[in-house]
Scaffold this motif. Structure first.
Motif, mmCIF file in Angstrom:
data_model
loop_
_atom_site.group_PDB
_atom_site.id
_atom_site.type_symbol
_atom_site.label_atom_id
_atom_site.label_comp_id
_atom_site.label_asym_id
_atom_site.label_seq_id
_atom_site.Cartn_x
_atom_site.Cartn_y
_atom_site.Cartn_z
ATOM 1 N N UNK A 30 0.861 -1.186 0.000
ATOM 2 C CA UNK A 30 0.000 0.000 0.000
ATOM 3 C C UNK A 30 0.894 1.232 0.000
ATOM 4 N N UNK A 31 0.554 2.210 -0.854
ATOM 5 C CA UNK A 31 1.256 3.487 -0.829
ATOM 6 C C UNK A 31 0.199 4.591 -0.702
ATOM 7 N N UNK A 32 0.448 5.527 0.209
ATOM 8 C CA UNK A 32 -0.481 6.636 0.396
ATOM 9 C C UNK A 32 0.022 7.808 -0.437
ATOM 10 N N UNK A 33 -0.822 8.266 -1.367
ATOM 11 C CA UNK A 33 -0.476 9.438 -2.167
ATOM 12 C C UNK A 33 -0.643 10.667 -1.275
ATOM 13 N N UNK A 34 0.499 11.281 -0.925
ATOM 14 C CA UNK A 34 0.449 12.415 0.002
ATOM 15 C C UNK A 34 -0.298 13.610 -0.575
ATOM 16 N N UNK A 35 -0.381 13.695 -1.906
ATOM 17 C CA UNK A 35 -1.144 14.793 -2.525
ATOM 18 C C UNK A 35 -2.632 14.678 -2.186
ATOM 19 N N UNK A 36 -3.090 13.464 -1.877
ATOM 20 C CA UNK A 36 -4.499 13.243 -1.557
ATOM 21 C C UNK A 36 -4.763 13.059 -0.071
ATOM 22 N N UNK A 37 -3.730 13.326 0.760
ATOM 23 C CA UNK A 37 -3.904 13.175 2.209
ATOM 24 C C UNK A 37 -4.453 14.461 2.800
ATOM 25 N N UNK A 112 -2.043 -3.200 -11.157
ATOM 26 C CA UNK A 112 -1.684 -4.615 -11.285
ATOM 27 C C UNK A 112 -0.198 -4.844 -11.605
ATOM 28 N N UNK A 113 0.210 -6.074 -11.463
ATOM 29 C CA UNK A 113 1.577 -6.479 -11.796
ATOM 30 C C UNK A 113 1.879 -6.121 -13.245
ATOM 31 N N UNK A 114 3.093 -5.663 -13.497
ATOM 32 C CA UNK A 114 3.479 -5.301 -14.861
ATOM 33 C C UNK A 114 3.233 -3.838 -15.189
ATOM 34 N N UNK A 115 2.483 -3.155 -14.334
ATOM 35 C CA UNK A 115 2.240 -1.720 -14.540
ATOM 36 C C UNK A 115 3.039 -0.929 -13.502
ATOM 37 N N UNK A 116 3.254 0.355 -13.809
ATOM 38 C CA UNK A 116 3.947 1.253 -12.880
ATOM 39 C C UNK A 116 3.095 2.481 -12.667
ATOM 40 N N UNK A 117 3.305 3.133 -11.528
ATOM 41 C CA UNK A 117 2.578 4.355 -11.234
ATOM 42 C C UNK A 117 3.523 5.309 -10.497
ATOM 43 N N UNK A 118 3.387 6.608 -10.785
ATOM 44 C CA UNK A 118 4.207 7.601 -10.096
ATOM 45 C C UNK A 118 3.418 8.120 -8.896
ATOM 46 N N UNK A 124 6.418 3.393 -8.637
ATOM 47 C CA UNK A 124 6.094 2.187 -7.880
ATOM 48 C C UNK A 124 5.661 1.108 -8.860
ATOM 49 N N UNK A 125 6.177 -0.091 -8.668
ATOM 50 C CA UNK A 125 5.795 -1.235 -9.494
ATOM 51 C C UNK A 125 4.569 -1.909 -8.902
ATOM 52 N N UNK A 126 3.637 -2.296 -9.785
ATOM 53 C CA UNK A 126 2.510 -3.097 -9.346
ATOM 54 C C UNK A 126 2.990 -4.511 -9.058
ATOM 55 N N UNK A 127 2.254 -5.318 -8.314
ATOM 56 C CA UNK A 127 0.959 -4.951 -7.732
ATOM 57 C C UNK A 127 1.114 -4.036 -6.506
ATOM 58 N N UNK A 128 0.295 -2.976 -6.508
ATOM 59 C CA UNK A 128 0.315 -2.056 -5.381
ATOM 60 C C UNK A 128 -1.046 -1.363 -5.274
ATOM 61 N N UNK A 129 -1.486 -1.133 -4.055
ATOM 62 C CA UNK A 129 -2.703 -0.363 -3.808
ATOM 63 C C UNK A 129 -2.289 1.075 -3.555
ATOM 64 N N UNK A 130 -2.819 2.006 -4.347
ATOM 65 C CA UNK A 130 -2.510 3.424 -4.166
ATOM 66 C C UNK A 130 -3.716 4.083 -3.501
ATOM 67 N N UNK A 131 -3.496 4.626 -2.316
ATOM 68 C CA UNK A 131 -4.567 5.340 -1.627
ATOM 69 C C UNK A 131 -4.531 6.774 -2.132
ATOM 70 N N UNK A 132 -5.466 7.081 -3.032
ATOM 71 C CA UNK A 132 -5.497 8.392 -3.690
ATOM 72 C C UNK A 132 -6.072 9.483 -2.801
ATOM 73 N N UNK A 133 -7.026 9.113 -1.959
ATOM 74 C CA UNK A 133 -7.645 10.086 -1.049
ATOM 75 C C UNK A 133 -7.719 9.452 0.332
ATOM 76 N N UNK A 134 -7.227 10.183 1.326
ATOM 77 C CA UNK A 134 -7.251 9.689 2.702
ATOM 78 C C UNK A 134 -7.301 10.884 3.642
#
Length: 183
Positions: A30-37, A112-118, A124-134
């Motif tokens: 899990x990664x928390x997107x600080x822009x959405x915190x 999902x696995x095989x995808x990346x997200x900034x 960050x490499x998938x698989x990963x849960x991105x918490x966009x708003x928290x």
């Protein structure tokens, strides 16, 4: 101060480094997107081990900032319980506390696995849960956090001096992101 009251010990911490964490209730990191915190207030409770019980209340923040993809907090230790005294004494003896944030997830995206997200300026490499708003609830002192690069330091109240604390902090987490602790 002239009223004779002792000053409360100050603390400063890197509460979250913006990197993926392994959390107990989530299968994938899990990664928390600080822009959405959402940070509802600069004054948030500081607890021990996320326990919302008076014995585990350590103090509160007076500054919470996002600095170079890190969540940095500082404030005062005010707890009077035996637990609060133990935390302060262990810190005075050199124990390196870590930090952990208590936040409620409001919007999550699975990568999902095989995808990346900034997220937070890092790929960050998938698989990963991105918490966009928290929403930030509390921050806890923990012996071992899900984000192993966090740090929490309590300044010894009898020699509180900014240079000493910041030098200790820079040594503790070996990163250049501790210049702005708000102390």
């Amino acid at each position: 101060s002239s009223d004779g009251k002792a000053k409360n010990p100050k603390f400063s911490m890197t509460a979250y480094t913006g990197k993926p964490m392994r959390l107990r209730s989530w299968y994938n990191p899990v990664v928390i997107d600080l822009a959405g915190l959402a940070i509802p207030s600069q004054s948030r409770p500081i607890l021990l081990n996320h326990t919302n019980d008076p014995a585990y209340v350590l103090g509160q923040t007076d500054s919470i900032k996002i600095v170079k993809g890190n969540l940095i907090a500082s404030g005062e230790i005010m707890g009077v319980s035996d637990k609060a005294k133990e935390v302060t004494e262990l810190s005075a003896k050199g124990f390196k506390w870590q930090a952990s944030i208590g936040a409620s997830a409001q919007k999550v995206e699975f990568v999902p696995e095989g995808k990346q997200v900034n997220v937070n300026g890092e790929m960050c490499d998938g698989p990963v849960n991105v918490i966009l708003a928290s929403r930030l609830g509390e921050i806890s002192f923990v012996a071992l956090g899900a984000d192993d690069d966090t740090s929490a330091n309590i300044a010894a109240s009898n020699f509180f001096d900014k240079e000493h604390i910041m030098a200790k902090e820079a040594k503790a987490d070996g990163q250049e992101n501790v210049q702005e602790t708000g102390l």
